[in-house]
Write a protein that holds these residues in place. Structure first.
Motif, PDB file in Angstrom:
ATOM      1  N   THR A 143       3.230  45.637  36.075  1.00 55.84           N
ATOM      2  CA  THR A 143       2.321  46.776  36.115  1.00 55.84           C
ATOM      3  C   THR A 143       1.069  46.494  35.298  1.00 55.84           C
ATOM      4  O   THR A 143      -0.052  46.785  35.720  1.00 55.84           O
ATOM      5  CB  THR A 143       3.034  48.029  35.572  1.00 55.84           C
ATOM      6  OG1 THR A 143       4.199  48.269  36.349  1.00 55.84           O
ATOM      7  CG2 THR A 143       2.125  49.237  35.634  1.00 55.84           C
ATOM      8  N   ASP A 144       1.241  45.898  34.128  1.00 54.91           N
ATOM      9  CA  ASP A 144       0.108  45.557  33.287  1.00 54.91           C
ATOM     10  C   ASP A 144      -0.807  44.558  33.980  1.00 54.91           C
ATOM     11  O   ASP A 144      -2.030  44.666  33.900  1.00 54.91           O
ATOM     12  CB  ASP A 144       0.585  44.979  31.951  1.00 54.91           C
ATOM     13  CG  ASP A 144       1.187  46.045  31.045  1.00 54.91           C
ATOM     14  OD1 ASP A 144       1.013  47.226  31.356  1.00 54.91           O
ATOM     15  OD2 ASP A 144       1.821  45.677  30.047  1.00 54.91           O
ATOM     16  N   ALA A 145      -0.217  43.572  34.658  1.00 53.62           N
ATOM     17  CA  ALA A 145      -1.012  42.546  35.344  1.00 53.62           C
ATOM     18  C   ALA A 145      -1.881  43.184  36.427  1.00 53.62           C
ATOM     19  O   ALA A 145      -3.055  42.833  36.589  1.00 53.62           O
ATOM     20  CB  ALA A 145      -0.093  41.490  35.952  1.00 53.62           C
ATOM     21  N   ARG A 146      -1.325  44.153  37.139  1.00 50.30           N
ATOM     22  CA  ARG A 146      -2.080  44.841  38.183  1.00 50.30           C
ATOM     23  C   ARG A 146      -3.228  45.640  37.583  1.00 50.30           C
ATOM     24  O   ARG A 146      -4.371  45.576  38.057  1.00 50.30           O
ATOM     25  CB  ARG A 146      -1.142  45.753  38.964  1.00 50.30           C
ATOM     26  CG  ARG A 146      -1.794  46.517  40.108  1.00 50.30           C
ATOM     27  CD  ARG A 146      -0.749  47.347  40.843  1.00 50.30           C
ATOM     28  NE  ARG A 146      -1.357  48.075  41.921  1.00 50.30           N
ATOM     29  CZ  ARG A 146      -2.005  49.233  41.782  1.00 50.30           C
ATOM     30  NH1 ARG A 146      -2.113  49.766  40.564  1.00 50.30           N
ATOM     31  NH2 ARG A 146      -2.545  49.828  42.812  1.00 50.30           N
ATOM     32  N   ALA A 147      -2.916  46.402  36.527  1.00 49.43           N
ATOM     33  CA  ALA A 147      -3.943  47.216  35.881  1.00 49.43           C
ATOM     34  C   ALA A 147      -5.037  46.347  35.277  1.00 49.43           C
ATOM     35  O   ALA A 147      -6.222  46.685  35.342  1.00 49.43           O
ATOM     36  CB  ALA A 147      -3.305  48.088  34.796  1.00 49.43           C
ATOM     37  N   ARG A 148      -4.648  45.204  34.683  1.00 48.17           N
ATOM     38  CA  ARG A 148      -5.647  44.308  34.084  1.00 48.17           C
ATOM     39  C   ARG A 148      -6.551  43.704  35.149  1.00 48.17           C
ATOM     40  O   ARG A 148      -7.749  43.536  34.929  1.00 48.17           O
ATOM     41  CB  ARG A 148      -4.953  43.192  33.298  1.00 48.17           C
ATOM     42  CG  ARG A 148      -4.302  43.637  32.004  1.00 48.17           C
ATOM     43  CD  ARG A 148      -4.054  42.459  31.072  1.00 48.17           C
ATOM     44  NE  ARG A 148      -3.327  41.391  31.728  1.00 48.17           N
ATOM     45  CZ  ARG A 148      -1.996  41.278  31.762  1.00 48.17           C
ATOM     46  NH1 ARG A 148      -1.255  42.212  31.176  1.00 48.17           N
ATOM     47  NH2 ARG A 148      -1.404  40.269  32.366  1.00 48.17           N
ATOM     48  N   THR A 160       7.145  46.071  33.379  1.00 49.95           N
ATOM     49  CA  THR A 160       5.959  46.448  32.605  1.00 49.95           C
ATOM     50  C   THR A 160       4.903  45.365  32.709  1.00 49.95           C
ATOM     51  O   THR A 160       3.718  45.659  32.871  1.00 49.95           O
ATOM     52  CB  THR A 160       6.343  46.671  31.132  1.00 49.95           C
ATOM     53  OG1 THR A 160       7.300  47.719  31.074  1.00 49.95           O
ATOM     54  CG2 THR A 160       5.121  47.067  30.318  1.00 49.95           C
ATOM     55  N   ARG A 161       5.330  44.104  32.646  1.00 44.77           N
ATOM     56  CA  ARG A 161       4.352  43.012  32.742  1.00 44.77           C
ATOM     57  C   ARG A 161       3.672  43.016  34.096  1.00 44.77           C
ATOM     58  O   ARG A 161       2.470  42.783  34.204  1.00 44.77           O
ATOM     59  CB  ARG A 161       5.042  41.672  32.490  1.00 44.77           C
ATOM     60  CG  ARG A 161       5.317  41.382  31.016  1.00 44.77           C
ATOM     61  CD  ARG A 161       5.670  39.936  30.800  1.00 44.77           C
ATOM     62  NE  ARG A 161       6.911  39.573  31.447  1.00 44.77           N
ATOM     63  CZ  ARG A 161       8.121  39.686  30.879  1.00 44.77           C
ATOM     64  NH1 ARG A 161       8.224  40.175  29.659  1.00 44.77           N
ATOM     65  NH2 ARG A 161       9.208  39.328  31.527  1.00 44.77           N
ATOM     66  N   SER A 203      -8.593  38.655  33.510  1.00 42.56           N
ATOM     67  CA  SER A 203      -7.440  39.546  33.417  1.00 42.56           C
ATOM     68  C   SER A 203      -6.222  38.870  32.806  1.00 42.56           C
ATOM     69  O   SER A 203      -5.321  39.556  32.300  1.00 42.56           O
ATOM     70  CB  SER A 203      -7.068  40.078  34.802  1.00 42.56           C
ATOM     71  OG  SER A 203      -6.594  39.033  35.642  1.00 42.56           O
TER      72      SER A 203
END
Length: 209
Positions: free
Chosen positions: A21-26, A18-19, A52
């Motif tokens: 994926t979140d890092a990519r989206a951010r 999740t982290r 980000s």
């Protein structure tokens, strides 16, 4: 040999994914925001990472080709959002060209106000810089304008405008919206959107025949 995970290990694994994926989206969201505010050239990777909160190692894991790959994904994300807005407005105003035009100007104006007039159009900003920098990114931006214009033309065709007129009117409307966004940023008021809606909507939205 089979590998099993206990509950705590599985939770850690899922949290780690999740982290990532979140890092990519951010990173994509930060790049999109910065490109809209200050353009492509003025936006460096260091600023994107700071905005980000993504670690540098994670960034290159998700974007091994660096800034160019991130820009590709930011452009694609922006275009997808823009197309979704256009399709939603079109669906809400089926067969009604006048309401469609007015809703478009209103939606663009509302976004400018919500962003305190900081955001330009990502495609417009990059179109002013990219032809001399990156041919692939330029193609992506051009595709975004083509797809956006075609959605608008499709709506006008559904409102009984002749195909040639629908296409020409859609192109003119896109140009007006992009120009209005630039003027609104400079003047810090949505008045230009209101003026264009009042002056142009009825002329552009009148059905043929």
């Amino acid at each position: 040999m089979a590998i099993t995970l206990d509950a705590s290990s599985e939770a850690c694994y899922i949290a780690g994914m999740t982290r990532k994926t979140d890092a990519r989206a951010r990173a994509i969201a930060a790049a999109e925001r910065l490109f809209r505010i200050q353009g492509y050239t003025a936006t460096g990777l260091t600023q994107i990472l700071e905005e980000s909160g993504a670690p540098k190692g994670s960034f290159y894991f998700h974007f091994p080709r660096g800034k160019a790959q991130l820009a590709e994904e930011a452009i694609d994300h922006y275009i997808a959002g823009r197309i979704a807005v256009l399709r939603n407005i079109s669906a809400d105003t089926t067969g009604d060209a006048l309401s469609f035009v007015r809703r478009l100007f209103s939606a663009f104006a509302a976004e400018m106000v919500a962003a305190d007039f900081q955001y330009g159009c990502l495609m417009q900003n990059l179109a002013n810089e990219l032809p001399a920098i990156d041919a692939e990114l330029t193609k992506r931006v051009a595709r975004g304008f083509v797809e956006s214009t075609e959605i608008i033309a499709e709506h006008f065709r559904g409102c009984r405008l002749a195909p040639a007129r629908a296409s020409a009117t859609a192109a003119a409307l896109v140009a007006a919206l992009e120009g209005a966004r630039t003027i609104a940023r400079l003047e810090r008021t949505p008045a230009i959107f209101e003026a264009l809606a009042d002056v142009s909507a009825r002329k552009w939205a009148t059905a043929d025949g």
